[in-house]
Design a protein around this motif. Structure first.
Motif, short mmCIF file in Angstrom:
data_model
loop_
_atom_site.label_atom_id
_atom_site.label_comp_id
_atom_site.label_asym_id
_atom_site.label_seq_id
_atom_site.Cartn_x
_atom_site.Cartn_y
_atom_site.Cartn_z
N ARG A 67 -5.45 -6.14 -6.91
CA ARG A 67 -5.57 -5.90 -5.72
C ARG A 67 -6.43 -4.41 -5.52
O ARG A 67 -6.37 -3.68 -6.62
CB ARG A 67 -4.41 -5.94 -4.73
N ALA A 68 -6.95 -4.24 -4.32
CA ALA A 68 -7.68 -2.89 -4.13
C ALA A 68 -6.62 -1.97 -4.11
O ALA A 68 -5.44 -2.31 -4.06
CB ALA A 68 -8.56 -3.14 -2.94
N HIS A 69 -6.96 -0.57 -4.24
CA HIS A 69 -5.91 0.72 -4.28
C HIS A 69 -5.67 0.68 -2.70
O HIS A 69 -6.24 0.11 -1.60
CB HIS A 69 -6.77 1.72 -4.55
N PRO A 70 -4.57 1.39 -2.24
CA PRO A 70 -4.13 1.46 -0.89
C PRO A 70 -5.27 1.96 -0.20
O PRO A 70 -5.95 2.62 0.04
CB PRO A 70 -2.89 2.20 -0.96
N PHE A 71 -5.16 0.94 1.18
CA PHE A 71 -6.09 1.06 2.07
C PHE A 71 -7.44 1.08 1.64
O PHE A 71 -8.26 1.80 2.63
CB PHE A 71 -5.60 2.41 2.78
N GLN A 72 -7.82 0.45 0.71
CA GLN A 72 -9.23 0.37 0.32
C GLN A 72 -9.64 -1.12 0.42
O GLN A 72 -10.85 -1.46 0.12
CB GLN A 72 -9.63 0.91 -1.00
N HIS A 73 -8.96 -1.93 1.07
CA HIS A 73 -9.01 -3.39 0.84
C HIS A 73 -10.54 -3.76 1.79
O HIS A 73 -11.02 -4.83 1.48
CB HIS A 73 -7.93 -4.32 1.47
N HIS A 74 -10.87 -3.00 2.84
CA HIS A 74 -12.01 -3.33 3.63
C HIS A 74 -13.24 -3.23 2.78
O HIS A 74 -14.28 -3.59 3.28
CB HIS A 74 -12.02 -2.42 4.56
N ARG A 75 -13.27 -2.34 1.63
CA ARG A 75 -14.51 -2.09 0.74
C ARG A 75 -15.02 -3.51 0.06
O ARG A 75 -16.03 -3.71 -0.52
CB ARG A 75 -14.39 -1.04 -0.07
N TYR A 76 -14.07 -4.51 -0.06
CA TYR A 76 -14.33 -5.62 -0.83
C TYR A 76 -14.35 -6.90 0.08
O TYR A 76 -13.60 -7.02 0.92
CB TYR A 76 -13.14 -5.75 -2.12
N LYS A 77 -15.03 -7.75 -0.41
CA LYS A 77 -15.34 -8.93 0.74
C LYS A 77 -15.48 -10.11 -0.51
O LYS A 77 -16.26 -10.01 -1.59
CB LYS A 77 -16.71 -9.02 1.55
N ASP B 153 0.90 -1.48 -0.04
CA ASP B 153 0.00 -0.22 0.18
C ASP B 153 1.06 1.38 -0.06
O ASP B 153 0.71 2.20 -0.68
CB ASP B 153 -0.80 -0.11 1.26
N LEU B 154 1.81 1.24 0.68
CA LEU B 154 2.85 2.49 0.84
C LEU B 154 3.48 2.71 -0.30
O LEU B 154 3.80 3.91 -0.87
CB LEU B 154 3.87 2.17 1.91
N ARG B 155 3.64 1.70 -1.08
CA ARG B 155 4.40 1.97 -2.39
C ARG B 155 3.67 2.46 -3.32
O ARG B 155 4.51 3.34 -4.18
CB ARG B 155 5.04 0.41 -2.97
N GLU B 156 2.34 2.42 -3.38
CA GLU B 156 1.41 3.02 -4.21
C GLU B 156 1.02 4.30 -3.77
O GLU B 156 0.32 5.07 -4.80
CB GLU B 156 0.28 2.13 -4.39
N LEU B 157 1.09 4.75 -2.62
CA LEU B 157 0.87 6.10 -2.10
C LEU B 157 1.10 7.29 -2.85
O LEU B 157 0.24 8.15 -3.08
CB LEU B 157 0.90 6.04 -0.67
N PRO B 158 2.53 7.42 -3.09
CA PRO B 158 2.93 8.67 -3.95
C PRO B 158 2.24 8.85 -5.21
O PRO B 158 1.83 10.11 -5.49
CB PRO B 158 4.42 8.15 -4.25
N VAL B 159 1.95 7.99 -6.01
CA VAL B 159 1.06 8.40 -7.32
C VAL B 159 -0.32 8.65 -6.70
O VAL B 159 -0.83 9.77 -7.39
CB VAL B 159 0.85 7.03 -7.99
N LEU B 160 -0.91 8.10 -5.94
CA LEU B 160 -2.46 8.55 -5.27
C LEU B 160 -2.23 9.94 -4.77
O LEU B 160 -3.18 10.71 -5.01
CB LEU B 160 -2.84 7.62 -4.46
N PHE B 161 -1.19 10.45 -4.05
CA PHE B 161 -1.22 11.67 -3.62
C PHE B 161 -1.13 12.71 -4.64
O PHE B 161 -1.95 13.97 -4.61
CB PHE B 161 0.12 11.80 -2.58
N ARG B 162 -0.28 12.29 -5.64
CA ARG B 162 -0.21 13.29 -7.01
C ARG B 162 -1.61 13.55 -7.54
O ARG B 162 -1.95 14.67 -8.11
CB ARG B 162 0.60 12.74 -7.81
#
Length: 592
Positions: A357-367, A9-18
Motif C-alpha cells: 500500500r502507499a505510505h501514510p496519507f499518500q493514497h491520493h497520489r495513486y490511481k 496510516d497512524l500505525r506507520e506515522l511514528p517511523v516516518l516522523f523519525r
C-alpha cells in the motif's frame, strides 16, 4: 471515512516522523551521497566487517579506502562530474568499489546487464554516453568482441599479461592510486547518480535515471521501516546491476551499519549454506527466487539459520505461505515499484498476496484506471477523463506527477520513451500521471494486488485472460513446479489462445488428466489450450519470466522439440499435439 485505512496510516506515522529530519539531508538540495556516507561509516565502524562475498570479507574502513583508490583512478583518467562511466561486472566487492567511486567523483554509473551480448550490449553502451568502461574478467570477452570496443577506454581486472593490447590493466593502476579522501565536487541529491537498465523483455533495454536522493532515501527509509540495525547481515544474491539488490540490499546495509552479503551468481542449492556462513538475518528476493528455493529437495536443516526477514518483489501468492512455513521466516515484506517511476508500495503487515500500500496519507497520489485489453488503451468516459476503478476491479496503476511530490518521475535518458510513459489530462485538465504498465486491483483497505503486465493479458472467446492469475492456479497441479502463461495466435480465430510453458519437479511426469482437473478451477475461456513442457524457464538476470520468444514460437510441433499437448474436452485430459492435430487446427477442422 475508512477507519481501518486511517488506523493503518497512524500505525506507520511514528517511523516516518523519525525519518523526517534525516530525509532532509537526502533531499534534492542535500549533500549526502554514497561517497559521503561511505566515509562517515568508515569513521564510525572502522574494522567492523561490511562486505561478505563468498569467502572474501571487507571492513567499512577497507571499503572506503578502496572506493577512494578507484575514485583517484577515475579522476586521473579525466572523468569529470556528471560524466557517465560504464560498469560491467558480476557481483563482487569491485563492483561496489566502482559504484562508490563514481559517487565520490560526481560521475554517473551506467550499470550494465552482464547477460547482454553483441548488439544489445553495444546498444546499452552507446546510449550510456560513457567513454570509460570498468569491466571484470568474466565480462571482458563479450566487451572486446564488439566491433566498436576500440572506441572506449576499457579498464579490466585480471592479469595484465593476459589482457588484450588495447585494454588498460585495472589492478596495476589501482595499486598505484592513492587511498586518501579525494576532493568531493558539489554534488546534490538532485544530480544523477546511476543509469539502471530495463530488463529488455519488450525490446532493447532503456536507461532509467536514478538520482542521488532516490538512492540515499531508499537506504534511509527502508532500514528504518524494515528494522535493519548494526547486528544484521543482509544477503542479496541477485545481480547488483538491478535496483532491488543494490537499493534494498546494499544501500540499506550501508546506511544501517549492517553487513552486506552476496555472491557472483545466484545458486538455489548454495543459498542456505551462504546464509549460514554469513550469519544473514535478512535476504532480498526478486522474481521467482523463492520458487526456486522451494524446488530444492527438503532438508532437515531448512530452518537452521538466523533469517528473520525476507524483503523484495515478485513473491507469488501460490507459494507465499508454503515458503514462509518451510524455511521458518518470521516476516515477509513484499514491495512494488519501478526504477524509472514514482510509485512505491510496501506490504509491512504481511498481508498474503499483496504487493503493498502507499505510505501514510499518500493514497491520493495513486490511481487505478480502467483499461481496455482488446483495444490496448486506457478507457476515457463521456467527460473525456479516465475512469477510476472500483474496489476489486483491475486497472492500470498510475502515479501522479507533481513538482512537490515525495518521489519525482525521472523516467529514462530517452525523453521520447519517458513521455510515452505519461498520460496527461487523466482525471482533470492539466494533470499528468506515470503509467506503470501493470494491471493491479485494490481492496477496501487500500492494499494492492498484482494482476498482470499489460501486454501479457490477452483476449480469448471475448474475455480477458490474466496470465498471472491462470499461472497461480496451474502451479497447483500435481508435479508442476512453475508455469509461464501466454497467448498465441491461432489462424482463423480472433484473439489469442492460452498456452502454458510448464516446468516439472525433478522426477515428476506430466499427468494430462490431473492437469486438466486443475485447469477446471479456471473459467472455460481461461483454461490453456496448449501446454509445452520445458526443462527450465527462460528468465531474465533478475528471474523474471520471458514470454515474447515463447509467443513467437507458437505451438507448431515441427518447429518445437519440447513435448507439446493440447486440451481435449471430450476426453477431459491433455493429449500430445501431433503434426496431424496441428494441421487439423490450421484447416479449421478441430473445434477449439
Amino acid at each position: 471515512m475508512n477507519w481501518r485505512l486511517l488506523w493503518e496510516d497512524l500505525r506507520e506515522l511514528p517511523v516516518l516522523f523519525r525519518l523526517g529530519r534525516a530525509l532532509q539531508r537526502c533531499g534534492p538540495e542535500g549533500r549526502e551521497t554514497l561517497g559521503v556516507l561511505a566515509r562517515e561509516q568508515a569513521e564510525r565502524f572502522g574494522d567492523r566487517i561490511f562486505l561478505r562475498f563468498e569467502r572474501e570479507t571487507v571492513t567499512f574502513a577497507e571499503y572506503n579506502q578502496e572506493v577512494n583508490r578507484w575514485a583517484w583512478l577515475l579522476r586521473q583518467a579525466g572523468v569529470s562530474p556528471a560524466e557517465p562511466v560504464a560498469i560491467l561486472m558480476e557481483n563482487s566487492p569491485a563492483f561496489l568499489f566502482a559504484e562508490g567511486a563514481v559517487a565520490k567523483c560526481g560521475a554517473i554509473g551506467a550499470l550494465l546487464n552482464t547477460h547482454l551480448r553483441a548488439e544489445p550490449l553495444a546498444h546499452v553502451l552507446r546510449i550510456s554516453g560513457a567513454r570509460h568502461v570498468l569491466v571484470d574478467q568474466a565480462c571482458l570477452p563479450a566487451l572486446v568482441e564488439l566491433p566498436e570496443a576500440a572506441q572506449y577506454t576499457i579498464w579490466a581486472l585480471g592479469d595484465p599479461a593476459e589482457l588484450p593490447p588495447h585494454v588498460e590493466p585495472l589492478e596495476s593502476a589501482l595499486a598505484a592510486a592513492e587511498t586518501r579522501e579525494p576532493p568531493l565536487p558539489d554534488v546534490r541529491g538532485k544530480h544523477v547518480f546511476l543509469y539502471i537498465y530495463t530488463s529488455g523483455t519488450t525490446g532493447f533495454p532503456k536507461a532509467a535515471i536514478v538520482r542521488h536522493a532516490r538512492f540515499m532515501m531508499g537506504g534511509l527509509g527502508l532500514s528504518a521501516l524494515l528494522g535493519i540495525g548494526r547486528e544484521d547481515v543482509v544477503y542479496a544474491p541477485l545481480p547488483l546491476y538491478h535496483g532491488e539488490s543494490n537499493f534494498v540490499g546494499f544501500a540499506v546495509a550501508l546506511r544501517a551499519g549492517a553487513g552486506f552479503a552476496s555472491r557472483r551468481r545466484f545458486s538455489a542449492s548454495a543459498f542456505l549454506d551462504d546464509v549460514r556462513r554469513h550469519g544473514a538475518t535478512a535476504f532480498v528476493y526478486v522474481g521467482e527466487l523463492c520458487r526456486y528455493l522451494l524446488r530444492q529437495p527438503p532438508r532437515a536443516e531448512d530452518r537452521q539459520h538466523r533469517l528473520r526477514l525476507a524483503v523484495g518483489a515478485g513473491l507469488r501468492p501460490d507459494i507465499w505461505e508454503a515458503f514462509q512455513q518451510r524455511f521458518g521466516i518470521a516476516r515477509i515484506v513484499e514491495m512494488y515499484g519501478a526504477t524509472e517511476g514514482n510509485i512505491a508500495l510496501i506490504n509491512l503487515r504481511g498481508r498474503v498476496g499483496s504487493v503493498g500500500r502507499a505510505h501514510p496519507f499518500q493514497h491520493h497520489r495513486y490511481k487505478l484506471a480502467r483499461y481496455d485489453v482488446e483495444r490496448g488503451e486506457l478507457v476515457r468516459g463521456a467527460d473525456g477523463f479516465l475512469v477510476e476503478c472500483d474496489v476489486g476491479e483491475p486497472g492500470e496503476l498510475l502515479g501522479r506527477i507533481t513538482r512537490s511530490g515525495p518521489m519525482p518521475y525521472d523516467g529514462y535518458t530517452d525523453r521520447d520513451a519517458s513521455e510515452r510513459k505519461v498520460v496527461r489530462d487523466a482525471f482533470e485538465r492539466g494533470d499528468a500521471y506515470f503509467r506503470s504498465g501493470d494491471l493491479l486491483r485494490r481492496d477496501a483497505d487500500y492494499y494492492y494486488y498484482f494482476v498482470d503486465r499489460i501486454g501479457d493479458t490477452f483476449r480469448w472467446k471475448g474475455e480477458n485472460v490474466s496470465t498471472q492469475e491462470v499461472a497461480l492456479i496451474l502451479n497447483r497441479a500435481p508435479g508442476v513446479s512453475e508455469t509461464n502463461v501466454y497467448g498465441v495466435t491461432v489462424p482463423g480465430h480472433d484473439g489469442r489462445a492460452g498456452m502454458a510453458a510448464v516446468v516439472l519437479f525433478p522426477g515428476a511426469s506430466f499427468d494430462g488428466r490431473r492437469f486438466y482437473e486443475t485447469a477446471e478451477e479456471l473459467p472455460s475461456y481461461a483454461r490453456p489450450l496448449f501446454v509445452r513442457l520445458v526443462p527450465e524457464m527462460d528468465v531474465t538476470g533478475t528471474l523474471k519470466q520471458r514470454k515474447l520468444e515463447l509467443q513467437r514460437q507458437g505451438f507448431d510441433p515441427s518447429q518445437i522439440t519440447d513435448p507439446l499437448y493440447i486440451r481435449d474436452d471430450n476426453l477431459r485430459t491433455y493429449v500430445p499435439l501431433t503434426a496431424d492435430v496441428y494441421e487439423a487446427i490450421l484447416r479449421g477442422e478441430r473445434k477449439l
